[in-house]
Design a protein around this motif. Structure first.
Motif, PDB file in Angstrom:
ATOM      1  N   MET A 145       0.831  -1.194   0.000  1.00 33.81           N
ATOM      2  CA  MET A 145       0.000   0.000   0.000  1.00 33.81           C
ATOM      3  C   MET A 145       0.868   1.248   0.000  1.00 33.81           C
ATOM      4  SD  MET A 145      -3.027  -0.877   2.721  1.00 33.81           S
ATOM      5  CE  MET A 145      -4.065  -2.334   2.510  1.00 33.81           C
ATOM      6  N   ASP A 180      -4.143   1.240  -6.303  1.00 35.20           N
ATOM      7  CA  ASP A 180      -3.885   0.135  -5.382  1.00 35.20           C
ATOM      8  C   ASP A 180      -4.728   0.382  -4.127  1.00 35.20           C
ATOM      9  OD1 ASP A 180      -2.848  -2.123  -4.265  1.00 35.20           O
ATOM     10  OD2 ASP A 180      -0.807  -1.344  -4.020  1.00 35.20           O
ATOM     11  N   GLY A 181      -4.797  -0.653  -3.294  1.00 34.45           N
ATOM     12  CA  GLY A 181      -5.537  -0.524  -2.056  1.00 34.45           C
ATOM     13  C   GLY A 181      -4.846   0.405  -1.075  1.00 34.45           C
ATOM     14  N   ARG A 213     -17.088  -3.576  -7.341  1.00 28.95           N
ATOM     15  CA  ARG A 213     -16.005  -3.879  -8.258  1.00 28.95           C
ATOM     16  C   ARG A 213     -16.541  -4.550  -9.531  1.00 28.95           C
ATOM     17  NH1 ARG A 213     -13.270  -6.581  -4.770  1.00 28.95           N
ATOM     18  NH2 ARG A 213     -12.167  -4.834  -3.819  1.00 28.95           N
ATOM     19  N   SER A 254     -11.883   2.428  -6.823  1.00 28.03           N
ATOM     20  CA  SER A 254     -11.529   3.264  -5.673  1.00 28.03           C
ATOM     21  C   SER A 254     -12.562   3.128  -4.570  1.00 28.03           C
ATOM     22  CB  SER A 254     -11.416   4.728  -6.105  1.00 28.03           C
ATOM     23  OG  SER A 254     -10.425   4.891  -7.105  1.00 28.03           O
ATOM     24  N   TYR A 314     -11.909  -0.038  -2.800  1.00 25.45           N
ATOM     25  CA  TYR A 314     -10.763   0.082  -1.899  1.00 25.45           C
ATOM     26  C   TYR A 314     -11.173   0.792  -0.598  1.00 25.45           C
ATOM     27  CZ  TYR A 314      -7.583  -1.132  -5.786  1.00 25.45           C
ATOM     28  OH  TYR A 314      -6.931  -1.768  -6.810  1.00 25.45           O
ATOM     29  N   SER A 339     -12.819  -1.726   1.629  1.00 31.19           N
ATOM     30  CA  SER A 339     -11.837  -2.601   2.270  1.00 31.19           C
ATOM     31  C   SER A 339     -11.113  -1.872   3.394  1.00 31.19           C
ATOM     32  CB  SER A 339     -10.833  -3.114   1.234  1.00 31.19           C
ATOM     33  OG  SER A 339     -11.479  -3.938   0.275  1.00 31.19           O
TER      34      SER A 339
END
Length: 268
Positions: A1, A61-62, A140, A182, A185, A188
């Motif tokens: 990350m 990315d996450g 997603r 996004s 993410y 999450s």
């Protein structure tokens, strides 16, 4: 990350002190905060957008809530260095839902940057990990429009959409236009967020605000935060659910003026 890229938008003209305004998942700073910001006439209000929302680029990315807090802290430090926030001017933060979670993380990791925090319609832990990951998978695969009906039910107290159709539509369009990956993410990040045991480590003054009709983060969530941080105050806004600054902008502005004004005067 890595620290995600976020962008800020000045919502009001120059003033002192400065308020950094944070978003809820699926919203952008302008429709969420514009009316409350207009009533915060003694502040410079700067809103920031989540990755893939509004002005901020999509995430590659996450990321975690810690990473979002670090990105907001970088915005403040950069504004200090550039002179956009003058030396000695107090800086406050107010965030809604996910933005409120970021506020708690700012208190833990970057408390020296802020003179006070407002955590609105949020909690030290929001929902459960399984539910967030299920939502992330849905968005997603199928996009953010899958969330519009459920979000409209969660976000607004009864009667708001009929009373303020333009404001409600602008917020729901922000959700529809958000980058699906996004948004996932963000889900999450919330799945992994839980600072309940760390709240006593937050020493910055905290105002925890709840909407009286919020089923996602009810007033008990605000009470828990106010009770556990070192210097906390809780408040409940009537006729509001999960997006208090949009639903009750005048009352939101007054709460923030009263709370942050007291911190500012104490520091003089």
């Amino acid at each position: 990350m890595s620290i995600p890229a976020i962008k800020a938008t000045r919502l009001t003209g120059p003033g002192a002190p400065v308020l950094i305004a944070g978003p809820s998942l699926g919203t952008t700073a302008l429709p969420l905060w514009n009316r409350a910001a207009a009533a915060l006439d003694t502040f410079t209000v700067i809103g920031w957008d989540l990755p893939g929302h509004g002005a901020s680029p999509a995430a590659g990315d996450g990321f975690s809530i810690d990473d979002l807090a670090a990105a907001v802290a970088d915005l403040v430090r950069g504004a200090r260095r550039s002179g956009d926030i003058a030396a000695g001017v107090p800086v406050f933060y107010a965030g809604v839902s996910l933005g409120g979670a970021v506020g708690l993380q700012l208190g833990l990791d970057h408390g020296d940057l802020f003179d006070g925090l407002a955590v609105m319609c949020s909690g030290a832990k929001i929902g459960d990990a399984e539910g967030w990951e299920e939502r992330a998978d849905t968005v997603r695969a199928q996009g953010t429009p899958t969330q519009i009906t459920g979000s409209a039910q969660r976000w607004f107290a009864p009667g708001f959409m009929e009373r303020e159709p333009a404001a409600a539509a602008a917020l729901l369009h922000s959700l529809q236009d958000a980058d699906r990956f996004s948004y996932a993410y963000c889900c999450s990040a919330l799945a992994n967020f839980d600072v309940r045991e760390r709240l006593p480590d937050i020493t910055v003054p905290v105002l925890a605000v709840a909407g009286a009709e919020d089923a996602v983060t009810p007033p008990s969530f605000a009470d828990l935060i106010a009770d556990r941080v070192t210097n906390g105050t809780a408040a409940v806004v009537n006729e509001a659910a999960h997006l208090v600054p949009a639903e009750q902008p005048a009352q939101t502005a007054q709460l923030l003026k009263d709370f942050f004004g007291a911190q500012y005067l104490e520091g003089i």
